[in-house]
Design a protein around this motif. Structure first.
Motif, short mmCIF file in Angstrom:
data_model
loop_
_atom_site.label_atom_id
_atom_site.label_comp_id
_atom_site.label_asym_id
_atom_site.label_seq_id
_atom_site.Cartn_x
_atom_site.Cartn_y
_atom_site.Cartn_z
N ALA A 290 24.17 86.35 65.37
CA ALA A 290 25.47 85.78 65.72
C ALA A 290 25.47 84.27 65.48
CB ALA A 290 25.80 86.08 67.18
N ALA A 291 24.41 83.58 65.90
CA ALA A 291 24.33 82.12 65.72
C ALA A 291 24.35 81.75 64.24
CB ALA A 291 23.08 81.59 66.41
N LYS A 292 23.61 82.49 63.43
CA LYS A 292 23.61 82.22 61.99
C LYS A 292 25.00 82.46 61.40
CE LYS A 292 18.82 82.80 60.67
NZ LYS A 292 18.04 83.12 59.48
N ALA A 293 25.68 83.49 61.89
CA ALA A 293 27.00 83.83 61.37
C ALA A 293 28.05 82.80 61.74
CB ALA A 293 27.41 85.21 61.88
N VAL A 294 28.07 82.35 62.99
CA VAL A 294 29.17 81.48 63.43
C VAL A 294 28.85 79.99 63.39
CG1 VAL A 294 30.27 83.26 64.85
CG2 VAL A 294 28.58 81.74 65.89
N CYS A 295 27.57 79.64 63.43
CA CYS A 295 27.19 78.22 63.42
C CYS A 295 26.58 77.79 62.08
CB CYS A 295 26.19 77.91 64.54
SG CYS A 295 26.81 78.24 66.19
N GLY A 296 25.92 78.73 61.41
CA GLY A 296 25.25 78.38 60.16
C GLY A 296 24.17 77.36 60.42
N ASP A 297 24.20 76.26 59.66
CA ASP A 297 23.17 75.23 59.83
C ASP A 297 23.68 74.05 60.66
OD1 ASP A 297 24.92 74.14 58.02
OD2 ASP A 297 23.45 73.88 56.40
N SER A 298 24.73 74.29 61.45
CA SER A 298 25.27 73.25 62.34
C SER A 298 24.92 73.56 63.79
CB SER A 298 26.79 73.17 62.21
OG SER A 298 27.16 72.87 60.89
N GLU A 299 24.92 72.52 64.61
CA GLU A 299 24.72 72.71 66.06
C GLU A 299 25.93 73.42 66.65
OE1 GLU A 299 22.60 69.71 68.96
OE2 GLU A 299 23.96 68.66 67.61
N GLY A 300 25.69 74.24 67.64
CA GLY A 300 26.81 74.88 68.31
C GLY A 300 26.34 75.84 69.39
N ILE A 301 27.30 76.39 70.10
CA ILE A 301 27.03 77.42 71.10
C ILE A 301 27.56 78.72 70.54
CG2 ILE A 301 27.49 78.22 73.44
CD1 ILE A 301 27.87 75.21 74.19
N ALA A 302 26.67 79.69 70.37
CA ALA A 302 27.04 80.99 69.81
C ALA A 302 27.08 82.02 70.93
CB ALA A 302 26.05 81.41 68.74
N CYS A 303 28.10 82.89 70.89
CA CYS A 303 28.28 83.87 71.95
C CYS A 303 28.59 85.25 71.39
CB CYS A 303 29.44 83.47 72.86
SG CYS A 303 29.33 81.79 73.50
N ILE A 304 28.11 86.26 72.09
CA ILE A 304 28.48 87.65 71.81
C ILE A 304 29.23 88.17 73.03
CG2 ILE A 304 27.65 89.99 71.38
CD1 ILE A 304 25.09 88.75 70.20
N LEU A 305 30.43 88.66 72.80
CA LEU A 305 31.20 89.30 73.87
C LEU A 305 31.60 90.69 73.38
CD1 LEU A 305 33.57 86.46 75.17
CD2 LEU A 305 31.42 87.26 76.16
N GLY A 306 30.81 91.68 73.74
CA GLY A 306 31.07 93.06 73.37
C GLY A 306 30.81 93.94 74.57
N THR A 307 30.10 95.05 74.37
CA THR A 307 29.70 95.89 75.50
C THR A 307 28.92 95.05 76.50
OG1 THR A 307 29.65 97.88 74.16
CG2 THR A 307 28.36 97.92 76.19
N GLY A 308 28.00 94.23 75.98
CA GLY A 308 27.26 93.25 76.78
C GLY A 308 27.73 91.86 76.41
N ALA A 309 27.09 90.85 76.97
CA ALA A 309 27.44 89.46 76.67
C ALA A 309 26.17 88.64 76.56
CB ALA A 309 28.33 88.89 77.77
N ASN A 310 26.19 87.67 75.67
CA ASN A 310 25.02 86.82 75.46
C ASN A 310 25.50 85.50 74.88
OD1 ASN A 310 22.33 86.08 75.35
ND2 ASN A 310 21.69 87.90 74.25
N SER A 311 24.65 84.48 74.99
CA SER A 311 24.98 83.17 74.42
C SER A 311 23.69 82.41 74.15
CB SER A 311 25.85 82.37 75.39
OG SER A 311 25.09 81.97 76.52
N CYS A 312 23.81 81.41 73.30
CA CYS A 312 22.66 80.53 73.05
C CYS A 312 23.14 79.17 72.56
CB CYS A 312 21.69 81.15 72.03
SG CYS A 312 22.28 81.11 70.33
N LEU A 313 22.27 78.19 72.72
CA LEU A 313 22.48 76.86 72.17
C LEU A 313 21.66 76.82 70.88
CD1 LEU A 313 23.71 74.06 72.64
CD2 LEU A 313 21.70 73.49 74.00
N TRP A 314 22.33 76.58 69.77
CA TRP A 314 21.75 76.66 68.42
C TRP A 314 21.69 75.26 67.81
CZ3 TRP A 314 19.40 80.24 65.52
CH2 TRP A 314 19.44 80.17 64.13
N ASN A 315 20.56 74.89 67.25
CA ASN A 315 20.44 73.54 66.68
C ASN A 315 20.64 73.50 65.16
OD1 ASN A 315 18.08 74.49 65.55
ND2 ASN A 315 16.72 73.07 66.60
N GLY A 316 21.06 74.62 64.60
CA GLY A 316 21.26 74.69 63.16
C GLY A 316 20.15 75.45 62.46
N GLU A 317 19.03 75.65 63.19
CA GLU A 317 17.89 76.37 62.62
C GLU A 317 17.35 77.44 63.57
OE1 GLU A 317 14.89 73.60 61.48
OE2 GLU A 317 16.13 72.68 59.92
#
Length: 201
Positions: free
Chosen positions: A39-66
């Protein structure tokens, strides 16, 4: 070949890697990782960001681009998973049987699903994968969003996700991005909640 999926960490990831090598050959470079990395690679790519999954379950992470540099534990639908379809289903069932204002909606739900309260309890406490069953109630909630009580349940669920999973990162400067069915279907509510917390979606 890159493969990202729920539960693909350590031992399960190694097993998946072996399966993919059998299909694509030993000389192919195979990368296996968790769904939140995908999910982080899909929505943030090589940029910093907060990536989240909201489906049956939920998850999130702080992504630094790598890579993931911080992650709030999801804890599953019993202990956490705020923002998920499973928790939305749980909130919905609770309101359906405890709020007298929802009597007509409860009768409609019971007719449509062929269940009464004991049938609901059976699905949650005695059958396998109750989280998936609870999440499967989301289309009924979605269909009744014109009822302010249903819209409030969605907003409550998404607000809890922000408060317990996004705000602890302490990075209101970063964009927050989403994948998953709950994010897709409840996008207007999600955008309002994101704005309420002063963040950019």
């Amino acid at each position: 070949v890159e493969f990202y999926g729920s539960g693909c960490m350590s031992h399960p990831a190694a097993k998946m890697k072996r399966c993919l090598h059998r299909v694509f050959g030993e000389t192919v470079d195979v990368v296996v990782g968790s769904d939140i990395i995908g999910a982080a690679k899909a929505v943030c790519g090589d940029s910093e960001g907060i990536a989240c999954i909201l489906g049956t379950g939920a998850n999130s992470c702080l992504w630094n681009g790598e890579e993931i540099i911080s992650q709030t534990p999801a804890l599953g639908y019993v202990l956490g998973d705020e923002g998920s379809g499973a928790v939305l289903g749980k909130l919905f069932i609770n309101a359906l049987y405890k709020n007298p204002l929802l009597k007509e909606l409860r009768l409609e739900f019971e007719r449509e699903y062929g269940l009464d309260m004991m049938g609901v309890i059976e699905n949650v406490y005695r059958r396998p994968l109750p989280n998936r069953w609870l999440a499967s109630l989301s289309p009924f909630v979605y269909k009744h969003l014109n009822n302010s009580l249903m819209e409030n349940l969605v907003t409550e669920n998404l607000s809890a996700f922000f408060e317990k999973n996004i705000l602890p990162y302490g990075r209101p400067d970063l964009p927050v991005s989403f994948v998953g069915s709950i994010a897709f279907y409840y996008e207007p509510q999600l955008r309002r909640v994101t704005e309420k917390y002063g963040m950019k979606i």
